[in-house]
Design a protein around this motif. Structure first.
Motif, PDB file in Angstrom:
ATOM      1  N   ASP A 126       0.792  -1.230   0.000  1.00  0.00           N
ATOM      2  CA  ASP A 126       0.000   0.000   0.000  1.00  0.00           C
ATOM      3  C   ASP A 126       0.827   1.285   0.000  1.00  0.00           C
ATOM      4  OD1 ASP A 126      -2.430  -1.450   0.136  1.00  0.00           O
ATOM      5  OD2 ASP A 126      -2.115  -1.725   2.289  1.00  0.00           O
ATOM      6  N   SER A 127       2.105   1.199   0.376  1.00  0.00           N
ATOM      7  CA  SER A 127       2.873   2.432   0.508  1.00  0.00           C
ATOM      8  C   SER A 127       4.368   2.187   0.363  1.00  0.00           C
ATOM      9  CB  SER A 127       2.603   3.073   1.880  1.00  0.00           C
ATOM     10  OG  SER A 127       3.075   2.231   2.916  1.00  0.00           O
ATOM     11  N   GLN A 128       5.093   3.300   0.182  1.00  0.00           N
ATOM     12  CA  GLN A 128       6.553   3.289   0.148  1.00  0.00           C
ATOM     13  C   GLN A 128       7.052   4.466   0.976  1.00  0.00           C
ATOM     14  OE1 GLN A 128       7.371   3.419  -4.080  1.00  0.00           O
ATOM     15  NE2 GLN A 128       7.539   1.194  -4.194  1.00  0.00           N
ATOM     16  N   ILE A 129       8.018   4.197   1.851  1.00  0.00           N
ATOM     17  CA  ILE A 129       8.536   5.227   2.756  1.00  0.00           C
ATOM     18  C   ILE A 129      10.058   5.241   2.649  1.00  0.00           C
ATOM     19  CG2 ILE A 129       8.661   6.035   5.147  1.00  0.00           C
ATOM     20  CD1 ILE A 129       6.167   4.278   5.690  1.00  0.00           C
ATOM     21  N   HIS A 130      10.630   6.414   2.528  1.00  0.00           N
ATOM     22  CA  HIS A 130      12.090   6.564   2.500  1.00  0.00           C
ATOM     23  C   HIS A 130      12.478   7.602   3.547  1.00  0.00           C
ATOM     24  CE1 HIS A 130      16.023   7.200  -0.004  1.00  0.00           C
ATOM     25  NE2 HIS A 130      16.242   6.789   1.230  1.00  0.00           N
ATOM     26  N   ILE A 131      13.219   7.170   4.564  1.00  0.00           N
ATOM     27  CA  ILE A 131      13.630   8.058   5.653  1.00  0.00           C
ATOM     28  C   ILE A 131      15.141   8.241   5.596  1.00  0.00           C
ATOM     29  CG2 ILE A 131      13.737   8.344   8.159  1.00  0.00           C
ATOM     30  CD1 ILE A 131      11.172   6.796   8.381  1.00  0.00           C
ATOM     31  N   LYS A 132      15.588   9.488   5.675  1.00  0.00           N
ATOM     32  CA  LYS A 132      17.013   9.781   5.613  1.00  0.00           C
ATOM     33  C   LYS A 132      17.746   9.252   6.841  1.00  0.00           C
ATOM     34  CE  LYS A 132      16.505  13.958   2.783  1.00  0.00           C
ATOM     35  NZ  LYS A 132      16.776  15.411   2.689  1.00  0.00           N
ATOM     36  N   ALA A 133      19.041   8.996   6.659  1.00  0.00           N
ATOM     37  CA  ALA A 133      19.868   8.457   7.744  1.00  0.00           C
ATOM     38  C   ALA A 133      19.906   9.405   8.924  1.00  0.00           C
ATOM     39  CB  ALA A 133      21.281   8.182   7.248  1.00  0.00           C
ATOM     40  N   ASP A 134      20.061   8.816  10.117  1.00  0.00           N
ATOM     41  CA  ASP A 134      20.057   9.602  11.347  1.00  0.00           C
ATOM     42  C   ASP A 134      21.338   9.330  12.127  1.00  0.00           C
ATOM     43  OD1 ASP A 134      19.235  11.280  13.307  1.00  0.00           O
ATOM     44  OD2 ASP A 134      17.758   9.939  14.172  1.00  0.00           O
ATOM     45  N   ALA A 135      22.482   9.573  11.482  1.00  0.00           N
ATOM     46  CA  ALA A 135      23.771   9.344  12.141  1.00  0.00           C
ATOM     47  C   ALA A 135      24.720  10.487  11.819  1.00  0.00           C
ATOM     48  CB  ALA A 135      24.386   8.023  11.688  1.00  0.00           C
ATOM     49  N   LYS A 136      25.220  11.168  12.857  1.00  0.00           N
ATOM     50  CA  LYS A 136      26.160  12.267  12.643  1.00  0.00           C
ATOM     51  C   LYS A 136      27.572  11.735  12.429  1.00  0.00           C
ATOM     52  CE  LYS A 136      23.579  15.618  15.425  1.00  0.00           C
ATOM     53  NZ  LYS A 136      23.611  16.485  16.618  1.00  0.00           N
ATOM     54  N   GLU A 137      27.911  10.668  13.134  1.00  0.00           N
ATOM     55  CA  GLU A 137      29.262  10.121  13.047  1.00  0.00           C
ATOM     56  C   GLU A 137      29.179   8.601  12.996  1.00  0.00           C
ATOM     57  OE1 GLU A 137      33.472  10.032  15.563  1.00  0.00           O
ATOM     58  OE2 GLU A 137      31.758  11.182  16.288  1.00  0.00           O
ATOM     59  N   VAL A 138      29.770   8.012  11.969  1.00  0.00           N
ATOM     60  CA  VAL A 138      29.770   6.558  11.825  1.00  0.00           C
ATOM     61  C   VAL A 138      31.134   6.036  12.227  1.00  0.00           C
ATOM     62  CG1 VAL A 138      29.537   4.623  10.244  1.00  0.00           C
ATOM     63  CG2 VAL A 138      28.061   6.615   9.984  1.00  0.00           C
ATOM     64  N   PHE A 139      31.161   5.257  13.308  1.00  0.00           N
ATOM     65  CA  PHE A 139      32.426   4.693  13.774  1.00  0.00           C
ATOM     66  C   PHE A 139      32.547   3.233  13.379  1.00  0.00           C
ATOM     67  CE2 PHE A 139      35.424   2.761  16.664  1.00  0.00           C
ATOM     68  CZ  PHE A 139      36.461   3.665  16.643  1.00  0.00           C
ATOM     69  N   ASP A 140      31.451   2.489  13.473  1.00  0.00           N
ATOM     70  CA  ASP A 140      31.497   1.052  13.218  1.00  0.00           C
ATOM     71  C   ASP A 140      30.102   0.585  12.841  1.00  0.00           C
ATOM     72  OD1 ASP A 140      31.870  -1.675  13.219  1.00  0.00           O
ATOM     73  OD2 ASP A 140      32.931  -1.746  15.130  1.00  0.00           O
ATOM     74  N   VAL A 141      29.958  -0.006  11.649  1.00  0.00           N
ATOM     75  CA  VAL A 141      28.631  -0.442  11.191  1.00  0.00           C
ATOM     76  C   VAL A 141      28.286  -1.847  11.662  1.00  0.00           C
ATOM     77  CG1 VAL A 141      28.720   1.023   9.152  1.00  0.00           C
ATOM     78  CG2 VAL A 141      29.575  -1.325   9.003  1.00  0.00           C
ATOM     79  N   THR A 142      29.191  -2.490  12.419  1.00  0.00           N
ATOM     80  CA  THR A 142      28.927  -3.843  12.898  1.00  0.00           C
ATOM     81  C   THR A 142      27.620  -3.903  13.673  1.00  0.00           C
ATOM     82  OG1 THR A 142      31.298  -4.235  13.113  1.00  0.00           O
ATOM     83  CG2 THR A 142      29.835  -5.759  14.269  1.00  0.00           C
TER      84      THR A 142
END
Length: 483
Positions: A252-268
């Motif tokens: 019924d829908s599609q939603i795209h939300i922008k990233a909410d991270a100021k600093e990325v140290f580790d994506v683990t």
């Protein structure tokens, strides 16, 4: 989102999630590199500390538990010390253990070697063959017998042999027959394993490999989401896009939300965090818009931490309501503090530790903590839990409950971290933190200070705050009760 986050998160504590997947023990070897091996042109890591954490599917479970929900994990571990260590870690985090022993394989362990905050190498110990039919039957039987206890089922696939197509489809079938949603963290290039599940959450690269084209534009992403819905016959497709946020597609829908991270140290573990939030939001039936927004916020928090970390309700409140400008972010679990301290040590900062009950906070406490903070760069306060205070001071204490005491301490400028501990003495937390300085009140001089010998064994010091008359929690309580 600030106006509804409390309503959503408060419902998590009433949910119960069943998680099935590949159980992994994450091992972190922290140290310093300052020379090259004479044997070969490679770096030498001088290891100063080893840490063990729940990884793989058990990290998803840990994320769920950190958000105050009930969670049971099922899968297999080896008949070895690492398996025992993993079980102990699950118990410590309040995660129910429904694991089975596979004598033919080791417990999966991933070792990450880290120096000066940078990953140098990862070493995996594992066996990826699929489970025996006997173990498959045991897992299926457990799920069939206990399905009524749970609000949602999470399948966390790390391609370590637990989740065959037959087992996945059986789990999904059991869930469907009992009206339970199934949420999947997929792996590999054959997602037919997860056909007819409720939701699949994957990152950009994983999705590109499945749909057969790159997700370069918004139209590409929408096309991929719709393709997953159609070919897998699922209700929801979630695609995490790193710095470009999260995309969700439903019929019924599609939603795209922008990233909410100021600093990325580790994506683990970021994907695990997203999956855990989505499972809880699905269980309480909140809207997809709110679910994705909250999952996106959680992902933004966890990528700013080291390793496979968790997000707590306090983390979410701090980010959403106060935009991180809040004392709540100082409230930490011991495991998170230990990892963050490695960064401070590599910067040459002095770590100070003190502990106490801090029941009925008064000016004497504030002056004491300011003194402690001036002994170094980072002050960690170990706070006795309610149970430990009752054992030490009697059933009528504490007057103020542990979470409230912790929050008041965290609001003080002098305090950098507050960690609640359950033991009667802080010896175990001191051994984990290994502070440079331990501070106690002058009334402890000449007495045996818990942890002092350990700190002095590696060159740390114990300092005493000059005792000041006139301030006492006990006296304040006596004054109140005598009126």
């Amino acid at each position: 989102m600030a106006h509804y986050i409390h309503d959503i998160v408060a419902k998590f504590s009433s949910t119960n999630i069943l998680l099935i997947g590949d159980i992994i023990l994450d091992h972190y070897a922290f140290g310093v590199v300052d020379r090259i091996s004479p044997e070969s042109p490679i770096q030498i890591l001088d290891v100063s500390r080893d840490e063990y954490r729940l990884g793989g599917a058990s990290n998803v479970a840990n994320n769920i538990a950190a958000l105050d929900a009930q969670v049971t994990i099922t899968g297999v571990i080896g008949n070895d010390e690492n398996g025992k260590m993993l079980r102990d870690a699950l118990k410590e985090q309040g995660i129910e253990d429904a694991l089975f022993i596979d004598n033919s394989r080791p417990t999966t362990v991933k070792t990450r070697m880290i120096a000066q905050g940078q990953h140098l190498l990862r070493v995996d110990r594992e066996k990826k063959e699929f489970l025996s039919q006997e173990l498959n039957n045991k897992i299926q039987h457990y799920i069939s017998e206990n399905i009524d206890r749970y609000d949602a089922i999470v399948i966390s696939d790390y391609a370590k042999g637990v989740l065959s197509k037959k087992l996945c489809q059986k789990v999904i079938q059991i869930a469907q027959e009992n009206g339970k949603p199934t949420l999947v963290g997929p792996k590999g290039n054959d997602w037919s394993l997860y056909k007819n599940s409720t939701l699949i959450s994957a990152n950009r690269k994983e999705t590109e490999e499945i749909v057969g084209f790159n997700l370069n534009t918004t139209e590409d992403i929408k096309k991929a989401g719709n393709l997953l819905l159609e070919t897998l016959e699922i209700e929801v497709a979630v695609i995490t896009l790193g710095p470009k946020g999260i995309f969700v597609a439903t019929k019924d829908s599609q939603i795209h939300i922008k990233a909410d991270a100021k600093e990325v140290f580790d994506v683990t573990g970021a994907g695990d965090t997203v999956l855990s939030l989505l499972s809880l939001c699905t269980a309480i039936k909140c809207s997809w818009k709110h679910a994705i927004s909250l999952a996106n916020t959680a992902a933004g928090i966890v990528v700013g931490k080291v390793g496979a970390s968790t997000v707590t309700p306090e983390d979410l409140y701090a980010k959403v309501i106060y935009n991180e400008n809040t004392h709540l972010k100082k409230l930490k679990k011991l495991a998170d503090v230990i990892v963050e301290l490695e960064l401070f040590r590599n910067q040459g900062r002095t770590i100070v530790f003190t502990n106490g009950c801090f029941d009925l906070l008064h000016p004497g406490h504030i002056r004491y903590l300011e003194y402690c903070r001036n002994r170094g760069d980072i002050l960690i306060v170990g706070l006795n839990s309610d149970a430990s205070i009752s054992r030490l001071k009697g059933a009528e204490r504490p007057v103020v409950k542990e979470n409230d005491r912790a929050e008041m301490l965290a609001a003080l400028t002098a305090v950098d971290y507050v960690v609640i501990f359950e033991d009667d003495t802080p010896v175990n937390i001191i051994k984990s933190i290994q502070p440079d300085v331990l501070v106690k009140g002058a009334d402890w001089q000449g007495k045996e200070v818990a942890g002092a010998k350990f700190i002095e064994s590696y060159g740390g010091s114990v300092e005493f705050y000059p005792y000041q008359e006139g301030y006492s929690t006990t006296n304040i309580i006596t004054s109140i009760t005598n009126k």
